[in-house]
Design a protein around this motif. Structure first.
Motif, PDB file in Angstrom:
ATOM      1  N   VAL A  25       0.888  -1.254  -0.021  1.00 52.68           N
ATOM      2  CA  VAL A  25      -0.017  -0.010  -0.168  1.00 52.68           C
ATOM      3  C   VAL A  25       0.646   1.267  -0.097  1.00 52.68           C
ATOM      4  N   LEU A  26       0.614   2.074  -0.928  1.00 54.71           N
ATOM      5  CA  LEU A  26       1.560   3.360  -0.872  1.00 54.71           C
ATOM      6  C   LEU A  26       0.525   4.392  -1.264  1.00 54.71           C
ATOM      7  N   ARG A  27       1.173   5.442  -0.477  1.00 55.11           N
ATOM      8  CA  ARG A  27       0.561   6.795  -0.547  1.00 55.11           C
ATOM      9  C   ARG A  27       0.793   7.580  -2.045  1.00 55.11           C
ATOM     10  N   LEU A  28       0.029   7.914  -2.910  1.00 54.88           N
ATOM     11  CA  LEU A  28       0.477   8.464  -4.104  1.00 54.88           C
ATOM     12  C   LEU A  28      -0.807   9.481  -4.525  1.00 54.88           C
ATOM     13  N   VAL A  29      -0.316  10.268  -5.522  1.00 57.15           N
ATOM     14  CA  VAL A  29      -1.295  10.980  -6.559  1.00 57.15           C
ATOM     15  C   VAL A  29      -2.090  10.293  -7.188  1.00 57.15           C
ATOM     16  N   THR A  30      -3.374   9.833  -7.215  1.00 61.39           N
ATOM     17  CA  THR A  30      -4.337   9.351  -8.013  1.00 61.39           C
ATOM     18  C   THR A  30      -5.352  10.361  -8.782  1.00 61.39           C
ATOM     19  N   PRO A  31      -5.990   9.744  -9.612  1.00 63.77           N
ATOM     20  CA  PRO A  31      -6.933  10.420 -10.294  1.00 63.77           C
ATOM     21  C   PRO A  31      -8.073  11.222  -9.340  1.00 63.77           C
ATOM     22  N   GLU A  32      -8.233  10.523  -8.200  1.00 65.32           N
ATOM     23  CA  GLU A  32      -9.298  11.115  -7.414  1.00 65.32           C
ATOM     24  C   GLU A  32      -8.831  12.185  -6.469  1.00 65.32           C
ATOM     25  N   CYS A  33      -7.491  12.297  -6.439  1.00 63.07           N
ATOM     26  CA  CYS A  33      -6.788  13.538  -5.797  1.00 63.07           C
ATOM     27  C   CYS A  33      -7.052  14.807  -6.524  1.00 63.07           C
ATOM     28  N   PRO A  34      -7.211  15.782  -5.616  1.00 65.43           N
ATOM     29  CA  PRO A  34      -7.346  17.185  -6.311  1.00 65.43           C
ATOM     30  C   PRO A  34      -6.119  17.715  -7.099  1.00 65.43           C
ATOM     31  N   LEU A  35      -5.126  17.103  -6.469  1.00 68.65           N
ATOM     32  CA  LEU A  35      -3.627  17.461  -7.153  1.00 68.65           C
ATOM     33  C   LEU A  35      -3.530  16.937  -8.631  1.00 68.65           C
ATOM     34  N   TRP A  36      -4.215  16.011  -8.863  1.00 66.12           N
ATOM     35  CA  TRP A  36      -4.035  15.474 -10.202  1.00 66.12           C
ATOM     36  C   TRP A  36      -4.664  16.414 -11.179  1.00 66.12           C
ATOM     37  N   ARG A  37      -5.408  17.028 -10.827  1.00 67.75           N
ATOM     38  CA  ARG A  37      -6.346  18.141 -11.947  1.00 67.75           C
ATOM     39  C   ARG A  37      -5.776  19.571 -11.452  1.00 67.75           C
ATOM     40  N   ALA A  38      -4.917  19.774 -10.588  1.00 72.04           N
ATOM     41  CA  ALA A  38      -4.274  21.211 -10.305  1.00 72.04           C
ATOM     42  C   ALA A  38      -3.419  21.743 -11.156  1.00 72.04           C
ATOM     43  N   LYS A  39      -3.707  22.926 -11.464  1.00 73.95           N
ATOM     44  CA  LYS A  39      -2.710  23.668 -12.262  1.00 73.95           C
ATOM     45  C   LYS A  39      -1.318  23.872 -11.322  1.00 73.95           C
ATOM     46  N   GLU A  40      -0.062  24.414 -12.439  1.00 79.43           N
ATOM     47  CA  GLU A  40       1.010  24.323 -12.042  1.00 79.43           C
ATOM     48  C   GLU A  40       1.382  25.077 -10.912  1.00 79.43           C
ATOM     49  N   ASN A 114       5.338   5.418   3.537  1.00 78.72           N
ATOM     50  CA  ASN A 114       5.084   4.029   2.986  1.00 78.72           C
ATOM     51  C   ASN A 114       5.763   2.763   3.744  1.00 78.72           C
ATOM     52  N   ALA A 115       6.861   3.175   4.254  1.00 82.69           N
ATOM     53  CA  ALA A 115       7.565   1.935   4.845  1.00 82.69           C
ATOM     54  C   ALA A 115       6.512   1.527   6.286  1.00 82.69           C
ATOM     55  N   ILE A 116       6.097   2.733   6.880  1.00 83.33           N
ATOM     56  CA  ILE A 116       5.373   2.510   8.090  1.00 83.33           C
ATOM     57  C   ILE A 116       4.085   1.781   7.709  1.00 83.33           C
ATOM     58  N   ASN A 118       3.836  -0.117   5.545  1.00 82.72           N
ATOM     59  CA  ASN A 118       3.719  -1.500   5.005  1.00 82.72           C
ATOM     60  C   ASN A 118       4.423  -2.354   6.144  1.00 82.72           C
ATOM     61  N   ASP A 119       4.690  -1.809   7.420  1.00 82.12           N
ATOM     62  CA  ASP A 119       5.094  -2.782   8.512  1.00 82.12           C
ATOM     63  C   ASP A 119       6.475  -3.023   8.322  1.00 82.12           C
ATOM     64  N   VAL A 120       7.539  -2.206   7.906  1.00 82.74           N
ATOM     65  CA  VAL A 120       8.908  -2.254   7.597  1.00 82.74           C
ATOM     66  C   VAL A 120       9.607  -0.952   7.951  1.00 82.74           C
ATOM     67  N   ALA A 121      10.752  -1.380   8.390  1.00 82.14           N
ATOM     68  CA  ALA A 121      11.613  -0.313   8.820  1.00 82.14           C
ATOM     69  C   ALA A 121      12.736  -0.108   7.847  1.00 82.14           C
ATOM     70  N   VAL A 122      12.920   1.128   7.237  1.00 86.31           N
ATOM     71  CA  VAL A 122      13.728   1.417   6.034  1.00 86.31           C
ATOM     72  C   VAL A 122      14.848   2.351   6.517  1.00 86.31           C
ATOM     73  N   GLU A 123      16.207   2.281   5.990  1.00 89.87           N
ATOM     74  CA  GLU A 123      17.324   3.132   5.879  1.00 89.87           C
ATOM     75  C   GLU A 123      17.040   4.279   4.848  1.00 89.87           C
ATOM     76  N   THR A 124      17.340   5.413   5.284  1.00 89.76           N
ATOM     77  CA  THR A 124      17.369   6.338   3.881  1.00 89.76           C
ATOM     78  C   THR A 124      18.640   7.335   3.761  1.00 89.76           C
ATOM     79  N   ASN A 125      18.675   7.806   2.551  1.00 90.62           N
ATOM     80  CA  ASN A 125      20.088   8.671   2.504  1.00 90.62           C
ATOM     81  C   ASN A 125      19.731   9.596   1.314  1.00 90.62           C
ATOM     82  N   SER A 126      20.099  10.784   1.615  1.00 87.52           N
ATOM     83  CA  SER A 126      19.652  11.837   0.641  1.00 87.52           C
ATOM     84  C   SER A 126      20.714  12.375  -0.102  1.00 87.52           C
TER      85      SER A 126
END
Length: 215
Positions: A25-40, A114-116, A118-126
């Motif tokens: 399960v992932l948090r995404l912008v999908t067609p039902e999200c207002p952001l999908w149709r938003a102007k720049e 998204n890691a939370i 899906n009940d996993v712990a992740v290491e990140t690096n920017s």
């Protein structure tokens, strides 16, 4: 800061399983999200690539979930992790260490969210790790990064260099122009998938996606 980014991401995305990896399960912008149709000028993010589950990332995560032995016990680096699906799949399949890497702080925040979910712990690096030796990793995941010829040239040259150190390099891509015929001579096709209807809509014409392995 991470908390503020996370709040903004949650506000403008929805949890979704309508993709090639419904186990995640992932948090995404999908067609039902207002952001999908938003102007720049209405979009609160600059280039929110992390808000979409791109075809190459879907191929990578799908293959890992179906072939867990590929990453089990290995040290995995997910370059340009985006929403973090490849990272999460590798953790679930028993990789000994997985690092989600992206220079966009929103992508790091989205991956953590998204890691939370899906009940996993992740290491990140920017940090920008492209061009480094990445000696502490056995497997490198690259998804949807061959969108620009100039960048593709740098990226592919780097991947060929680190491959010589015994790493497994996996490239998820639906057929973008940066993955040229010449470059395809150096990679092996290991999987091809049909994208579900929702993903076809979100990805502007791509109906298939593939996973490649650097020879």
């Amino acid at each position: 800061m991470l908390k503020d980014l996370a709040s903004l991401i949650v506000k403008h995305t929805v949890p979704s399983r309508r993709h090639l990896t419904p186990e995640l399960v992932l948090r995404l912008v999908t067609p039902e999200c207002p952001l999908w149709r938003a102007k720049e000028d209405e979009i609160p993010f600059k280039d929110p690539f992390w808000a979409f589950y791109w075809p190459g990332g879907q191929a990578t995560a799908r293959y890992i979930l179906d072939n867990g032995e590929l990453v089990k016990g290995r040290r995995v680096l997910d370059i340009g992790c985006g929403c973090g699906a490849g990272t999460i799949a590798a953790v679930k399949m028993g990789a000994s260490r997985v690092v989600a890497n992206d220079i966009d702080p929103y992508a790091i925040a989205a991956t953590s969210i998204n890691a939370i979910l899906n009940d996993v712990a992740v290491e990140t690096n920017s940090n920008d790790l492209i061009g480094t030796k990445c000696e502490e990793f056995d497997t490198i995941l690259i998804g949807d990064m061959f969108y620009d010829e100039e960048f593709a040239n740098v990226l592919f040259g780097w991947l060929q260099g680190v491959r010589g150190e015994g790493k497994t390099i996996l490239i998820g891509d639906p057929g973008r122009h940066g993955l040229t015929e010449k470059r395809r001579q150096h990679i092996e096709l290991i999987a091809k998938y049909n994208l579900p209807p929702e993903s076809c809509i979100e990805n502007h014409g791509f109906t298939e996606t593939s996973l490649w392995k650097l020879k």
